[in-house]
Design an enzyme around this catalytic site. Structure first.
Site, PDB file in Angstrom:
ATOM      1  N   GLU A 175       7.290   2.929  11.167  1.00 33.78           N
ATOM      2  CA  GLU A 175       6.345   2.472  12.185  1.00 33.78           C
ATOM      3  C   GLU A 175       7.069   1.842  13.365  1.00 33.78           C
ATOM      4  O   GLU A 175       6.664   2.015  14.517  1.00 33.78           O
ATOM      5  CB  GLU A 175       5.351   1.472  11.574  1.00 33.78           C
ATOM      6  CG  GLU A 175       4.316   2.104  10.648  1.00 33.78           C
ATOM      7  CD  GLU A 175       4.850   2.453   9.271  1.00 33.78           C
ATOM      8  OE1 GLU A 175       5.978   2.055   8.941  1.00 33.78           O
ATOM      9  OE2 GLU A 175       4.127   3.143   8.520  1.00 33.78           O
ATOM     10  N   HIS A 192      -4.497  -0.964   2.159  1.00 31.68           N
ATOM     11  CA  HIS A 192      -5.176   0.089   2.922  1.00 31.68           C
ATOM     12  C   HIS A 192      -6.555  -0.380   3.365  1.00 31.68           C
ATOM     13  O   HIS A 192      -7.474   0.420   3.502  1.00 31.68           O
ATOM     14  CB  HIS A 192      -5.293   1.373   2.092  1.00 31.68           C
ATOM     15  CG  HIS A 192      -3.978   1.982   1.745  1.00 31.68           C
ATOM     16  ND1 HIS A 192      -3.190   1.520   0.729  1.00 31.68           N
ATOM     17  CD2 HIS A 192      -3.290   3.011   2.315  1.00 31.68           C
ATOM     18  CE1 HIS A 192      -2.080   2.248   0.663  1.00 31.68           C
ATOM     19  NE2 HIS A 192      -2.121   3.155   1.621  1.00 31.68           N
TER      20      HIS A 192
END
Lengths: 324, 324
Positions: free
Chosen positions: B60, B129
């Site tokens: 990321e 998540h």
């Protein structure tokens, strides 16, 4: 009792804890041979050796991850971020790993993350930030910020002995500016307990860190005009000592929250929201907040002074609230 | 007009945006060949090729850093973070680089990067998540933060974000990806960033929410109406900048406020909102502002239904506020 600086107090707490507990060790950039960018750990590598005072590569994510691993294996690492601004590089390790590990596995991660934070000395956008609100929004972390040498020592000892990850923010503008008598014998200041630094009846100022001294200055000045301002030093930002905040505002009926971090989504919002939720009937005026302007911290001295909360701004808002 | 769910509306918006401007590129994990884990970018690589739709490694930090570099050289990158939970490895790039470039360069450089990330719970995703990190970004000067609650706004805000000269954090409530569909224009249109939407007109209490909480709030408002409580429901759509005028206009009308969000309560966006309202409209309030939020724990897997704000919890808050 000896008169020591805020920086000495941090240094003494680290040294005493390392002597007391062989599982305590230090990691960070330039903390060993060089003694730390601010010399907090000067002389440590000579006393404790390079296995307990570890100079790391410039990789915050790397040494934070390593410290979490060591903590899981039974150690109590104290990690130094050279400047709190660079804690952002280790954000995932702290927020997604250290903070959640006990919840996920029932395994404690007793790491202390020390970060010199705050501005006021022309450090520019990358050596002046106050990152506390990014962490107070994260369940599983404790966050403290001392305002005096006594608290710096007592809170650091409590943080090292805590079984949870603790973010310990030390305001670098206090390092050598603030000195006081600190007991030589062992003591702790419990995390989660605020301190009323000045009693008053007319207005509560809730603050922490370097702003405590600024707010006390304002309170003294306004006392000369007959206003009695109570100054609450949070000391612990997570958990917040709601009882002390609410008791004070219930008494004074007015609240001003002051912090050096940028205003929007700072801790001031949470403190104000709690006061409104729980002290509604006692409030005689809107709860006000003062924080830095919502911009990166400027390098220019003129602009930095304009961006950070000043005695002038705090005094003006305090006067406004006192008039209600 | 076509009937689209949020995934289809976003996909349609991405196709239009990339067709309209050849400088728009998309990068992220599995966004190309696979079309994204939620299929939001399905078909884009076939249409625009591998030079404009790039599958990246699982890094990321690398994704955001590359996007910043592309933006500095004139491209308009759309960076997808597969789940908002994984924005944290890129936190430093987002808050210290992406957000600060315009300021640091004295307005000479801009970084118009659109960072898309699915947020929130309600899909059984567990603690990695399901997170809602909006208040971290709202505490960062230099970013804009938007979050649509329906297919129309999703497409309109996406196309508006693509015309911005500054970085936009674009949060997509994954629970809403396929749960509802709506009529959405086939052509390009924008929903202005910084404008809230009144979802339902009411006079007794204002319910402020965003993202996946909006359809829930509509349900609660219907239940409340059966008890003669008329709820004004506001969907903020944009958290930074905030449409404070619309919020204050509603406060002037109802004098009572309940704020709902999924993220943990402490230092969440609701705290900022509550304290802003108190600062600007204290004398219009007839009751303390209540917050209904996620709890201050990591996001649970088994207890997800208890963790997320429920219709009953929100209705209780509405009743309490109206009775106060």
């Amino acid at each position: 009792m000896a008169v020591i600086s805020y920086l000495d107090a941090i240094s003494h707490a680290l040294r005493e804890e390392m002597r007391r507990d062989p599982t305590v060790f230090l990691m960070g950039e330039d903390i060993g041979v060089f003694g730390g960018a601010f010399k907090v750990t000067r002389g440590f590598i000579e006393e404790f050796g390079e296995e307990r005072v570890i100079d790391t590569p410039i990789s915050e994510s790397g040494f934070t991850g390593a410290a979490c691993g060591a903590a899981i294996m039974g150690f109590r690492p104290v990690v130094e971020f050279q400047f709190a601004d660079f804690i952002a590089c280790a954000f995932d390790q702290i927020v997604n790993f250290a903070a959640k590990c006990y919840y996920r596995w029932g395994i404690p991660v007793p790491v202390v993350f020390r970060g010199p934070s705050g501005g006021g000395f022309r450090g520019g956008p990358y050596h002046s930030q106050n990152p506390e609100a990014w962490f107070t929004h994260v369940a599983g972390l404790k966050v403290v910020q001392p305002s005096t040498p006594y608290e710096a020592k007592g809170l650091l000892k409590a943080a090292i002995r805590d079984n949870n990850p603790v973010i310990y923010l030390e305001h670098k503008h206090l390092y050598r500016r603030i000195r006081e008598e600190v007991p030589d014998e062992d003591f702790e200041i419990p995390i989660g307990v605020a301190d009323v630094k000045r009693d008053g009846t007319d207005l509560t100022i809730v603050t922490y860190g370097a702003m405590v001294h600024t707010c006390l200055g304002v309170a003294e000045r306004l006392a000369a005009e007959g206003a009695e301002i109570e100054v609450v030093d949070l000391r612990s930002l997570a958990p917040l000592d709601k009882d002390t905040i609410l008791a004070s505002v219930s008494k004074t009926g007015k609240a001003l929250v002051v912090h050096e971090a940028q205003l929007t989504s700072g801790i001031g919002g949470e403190v104000a929201a709690i006061i409104v939720e729980s002290c509604w009937d006692a409030l005689d005026a809107p709860v006000k907040r003062i924080g830095a302007l919502d911009v990166p911290i400027p390098f220019s001295p003129t602009l930095e002074d304009a961006v950070l909360p000043s005695e002038g701004k705090i005094e003006a808002t305090a006067r406004e609230l006192l008039e209600y | 007009m076509s009937r689209m769910n949020m995934v289809e509306a976003l996909n349609n918006g991405l196709h239009l945006g990339m067709r309209e401007n050849e400088n728009v590129v998309l990068l992220g994990e599995d966004v190309g060949l696979l079309g994204g884990v939620f299929r939001v970018s399905a078909g884009l690589q076939e249409t625009f090729g591998t030079d404009r739709v790039l599958d990246t490694p699982l890094s990321e930090t690398g994704i955001i850093a590359s996007a910043i570099g592309m933006a500095l050289y004139g491209l308009r990158p759309i960076a997808e973070i597969q789940f908002a939970d994984f924005a944290f490895p890129a936190f430093d790039q987002i808050i210290n680089e992406l957000a600060k470039y315009r300021y640091r360069s004295g307005n000479q450089l801009t970084t118009p990067v659109l960072v898309r990330m699915p947020v929130g719970g309600g899909v059984g995703g567990g603690l990695y998540h399901s997170q809602s990190p909006e208040s971290h970004f709202a505490h960062t000067a230099g970013l804009k933060v938007v979050i649509p609650s329906n297919p129309y706004d999703a497409k309109g805000l996406l196309l508006a974000a693509l015309r911005e000269q500054d970085p936009v954090i674009f949060l997509e409530p994954k629970k809403l990806y396929r749960t509802t569909s709506a009529e959405v224009p086939d052509g390009a249109f924008t929903v202005p960033i910084g404008s809230a939407r009144r979802v339902r007109e009411g006079t007794d209490v204002t319910l402020i929410c965003y993202g996946a909480m909006v359809p829930l709030a509509e349900d609660v408002a219907r239940r409340a109406a059966e008890e003669q409580i008329q709820v004004d429901v506001l969907d903020l759509r944009s958290l930074l900048p905030l449409d404070i005028e619309t919020v204050l206009a509603s406060v002037q009308k109802t004098h009572r406020i309940v704020i709902v969000h999924e993220a943990p309560r402490t230092c969440g966006y609701g705290a900022e909102l509550a304290s802003l309202i108190v600062e600007k409209a204290f004398w219009s309030l007839d009751a303390p502002i209540l917050r209904v939020t996620g709890f201050d724990t990591p996001f649970p897997y088994r207890l997800e239904k208890e963790y997320l704000p429920t219709s009953d919890r929100i209705l209780d808050a509405l009743r309490t506020t109206v009775a106060a």
